[in-house]
Design a protein around this motif. Structure first.
Motif, short mmCIF file in Angstrom:
data_model
loop_
_atom_site.label_atom_id
_atom_site.label_comp_id
_atom_site.label_asym_id
_atom_site.label_seq_id
_atom_site.Cartn_x
_atom_site.Cartn_y
_atom_site.Cartn_z
N UNK A 6 -23.41 -22.46 -10.95
CA UNK A 6 -22.87 -23.81 -10.72
C UNK A 6 -21.36 -23.76 -10.53
N UNK A 7 -20.68 -22.93 -11.34
CA UNK A 7 -19.22 -22.78 -11.20
C UNK A 7 -18.85 -22.26 -9.81
N UNK A 8 -19.62 -21.27 -9.34
CA UNK A 8 -19.37 -20.70 -8.01
C UNK A 8 -19.58 -21.76 -6.94
N UNK A 9 -20.63 -22.55 -7.11
CA UNK A 9 -20.94 -23.62 -6.15
C UNK A 9 -19.83 -24.67 -6.15
N UNK A 10 -19.35 -25.01 -7.36
CA UNK A 10 -18.26 -26.00 -7.46
C UNK A 10 -16.99 -25.48 -6.78
N UNK A 11 -16.71 -24.18 -6.96
CA UNK A 11 -15.54 -23.58 -6.29
C UNK A 11 -15.65 -23.76 -4.78
N UNK A 12 -16.81 -23.46 -4.23
CA UNK A 12 -17.02 -23.58 -2.78
C UNK A 12 -16.91 -25.02 -2.32
N UNK A 13 -17.53 -25.94 -3.08
CA UNK A 13 -17.49 -27.36 -2.71
C UNK A 13 -16.05 -27.89 -2.78
N UNK A 14 -15.32 -27.47 -3.83
CA UNK A 14 -13.92 -27.89 -3.99
C UNK A 14 -13.09 -27.42 -2.79
N UNK A 15 -13.32 -26.17 -2.39
CA UNK A 15 -12.59 -25.59 -1.25
C UNK A 15 -12.88 -26.41 0.01
N UNK A 16 -14.13 -26.79 0.20
CA UNK A 16 -14.50 -27.57 1.39
C UNK A 16 -13.88 -28.96 1.37
N UNK A 17 -13.86 -29.59 0.18
CA UNK A 17 -13.38 -30.98 0.07
C UNK A 17 -11.87 -31.03 0.25
N UNK A 18 -11.17 -30.10 -0.38
CA UNK A 18 -9.71 -30.20 -0.48
C UNK A 18 -8.99 -29.69 0.77
N UNK A 19 -9.50 -28.63 1.38
CA UNK A 19 -8.71 -27.96 2.41
C UNK A 19 -8.71 -28.68 3.75
N UNK A 20 -7.66 -28.41 4.52
CA UNK A 20 -7.61 -28.90 5.89
C UNK A 20 -7.55 -27.74 6.88
N UNK A 21 -7.51 -26.52 6.34
CA UNK A 21 -7.49 -25.33 7.21
C UNK A 21 -8.92 -24.94 7.55
N UNK A 22 -9.15 -24.63 8.81
CA UNK A 22 -10.52 -24.30 9.23
C UNK A 22 -11.00 -23.00 8.59
N UNK A 23 -10.11 -22.02 8.46
CA UNK A 23 -10.52 -20.73 7.88
C UNK A 23 -10.90 -20.90 6.41
N UNK A 24 -10.13 -21.73 5.70
CA UNK A 24 -10.48 -21.99 4.29
C UNK A 24 -11.82 -22.73 4.18
N UNK A 25 -12.09 -23.59 5.15
CA UNK A 25 -13.39 -24.30 5.13
C UNK A 25 -14.52 -23.28 5.28
N UNK A 26 -14.34 -22.30 6.16
CA UNK A 26 -15.38 -21.26 6.33
C UNK A 26 -15.54 -20.46 5.04
N UNK A 27 -14.40 -20.17 4.39
CA UNK A 27 -14.46 -19.44 3.11
C UNK A 27 -15.23 -20.26 2.07
N UNK A 28 -15.03 -21.57 2.06
CA UNK A 28 -15.76 -22.45 1.15
C UNK A 28 -17.26 -22.38 1.40
N UNK A 29 -17.65 -22.40 2.69
CA UNK A 29 -19.07 -22.30 3.03
C UNK A 29 -19.63 -20.96 2.55
#
Lengths: 161, 105
Positions: free
Chosen positions: B16-39
């Motif tokens: 769940x922590x790992x999933x939250x990290x990914x979801x947080x990265x997707x929600x917060x970032x505006x960089x496309x590469x960071x969004x891919x990292x979140x996914x």
């Protein structure tokens, strides 16, 4: 337990790192730690795939993409971080509330695992005999991905001319 | 059964922590590469969950074959998304998702 903590710390570093390159390295460390966990959960083939493909190939894809793009300057990164804190200050609060609710909620202790029907098989038998149609889908996805990448890069070449 | 529950809850917490990290990265970032990292982080959490479920139900082979499929799809997603990000960067000179506003109909 130690590996799980390492995975989480690496994931946190990935998310919080200001440099994209550091974030990519963090992702590779996360992948490597997950590969070891998968290996210890009696799944060596999946672990090999995770280590070679996720920690290797995907890291190479990210590094090459980052090297082809212009990274932000240090000042811009600091500005983005400040803006982020202002915009999303409520997210940790929501996370803490949800976490507290989950902890205080009475979890069902009579947890029963549902056994899947059939005997456990070898992974190769499972993949080649029982999931043939899925393999066809995988091949189609791979071809679609390869064609997509070729098209995207081909378009860029035309633009440069 | 308690041992199973103990293992599942320990792994589940970290998944769940790992999933939250990914979801947080997707929600917060505006960089496309960071969004891919979140996914990628989200997919890793799911991978770990499938392997855990396979190990606990005794269907390790099925879990492994599913994870191999997931990894293949993950690579295709990463390569295509990185190609799109690069293409967008060459057009707009930025990796910011806000630079895609021109696509609005």
């Amino acid at each position: 337990m130690g590996l799980l903590i390492l995975t989480t710390m690496a994931a946190l570093w990935t998310v919080m790192a200001r440099s994209l390159l550091k974030a990519t390295i963090g992702l590779a460390i996360t992948s490597a730690a997950i590969a070891i966990i998968i290996f210890r959960l009696n799944s060596p083939l999946a672990a090999v795939f995770e280590l070679s493909v996720c920690a290797g190939l995907i890291t190479a894809i990210f590094v090459s993409t980052i090297s082809l793009t212009k990274p932000l300057t240090h000042k811009e990164i600091l500005q983005v971080s400040k803006d982020r804190i202002k915009r999303y200050w409520y997210l940790p609060v929501i996370l803490a509330i949800v976490g507290a609710l989950l902890i205080f909620m009475k979890a069902r202790q009579d947890f029963t695992m549902i056994q899947a029907p059939g005997s456990p098989l070898d992974v190769r038998t499972m993949l080649w005999d029982f999931r043939r149609l899925d393999l066809l889908g995988q091949v189609m996805i791979l071809i679609a991905g390869a064609l997509g990448v070729v098209l995207l890069f081909g378009e860029n070449k035309n633009d440069e001319r | 059964m308690n041992g199973n529950w103990q293992l599942f809850s320990t792994f589940g917490f970290f998944i769940v922590l790992l999933f939250v990290c990914g979801a947080y990265c997707l929600v917060v970032t505006r960089s496309m590469i960071r969004a891919i990292i979140g996914i990628e982080l989200l997919i890793k959490a799911v991978t770990l969950l499938i392997i855990l479920a396979g190990n606990m139900t005794g269907q390790v082979a099925l879990a492994q074959s599913l994870v191999i499929t997931i990894i293949i799809v993950e690579v295709v997603i990463a390569a295509t998304a990185a190609g799109i990000a690069l293409s967008v960067f060459r057009h707009t000179d930025s990796l910011d998702v806000r630079s895609l506003k021109n696509l609005k109909g």
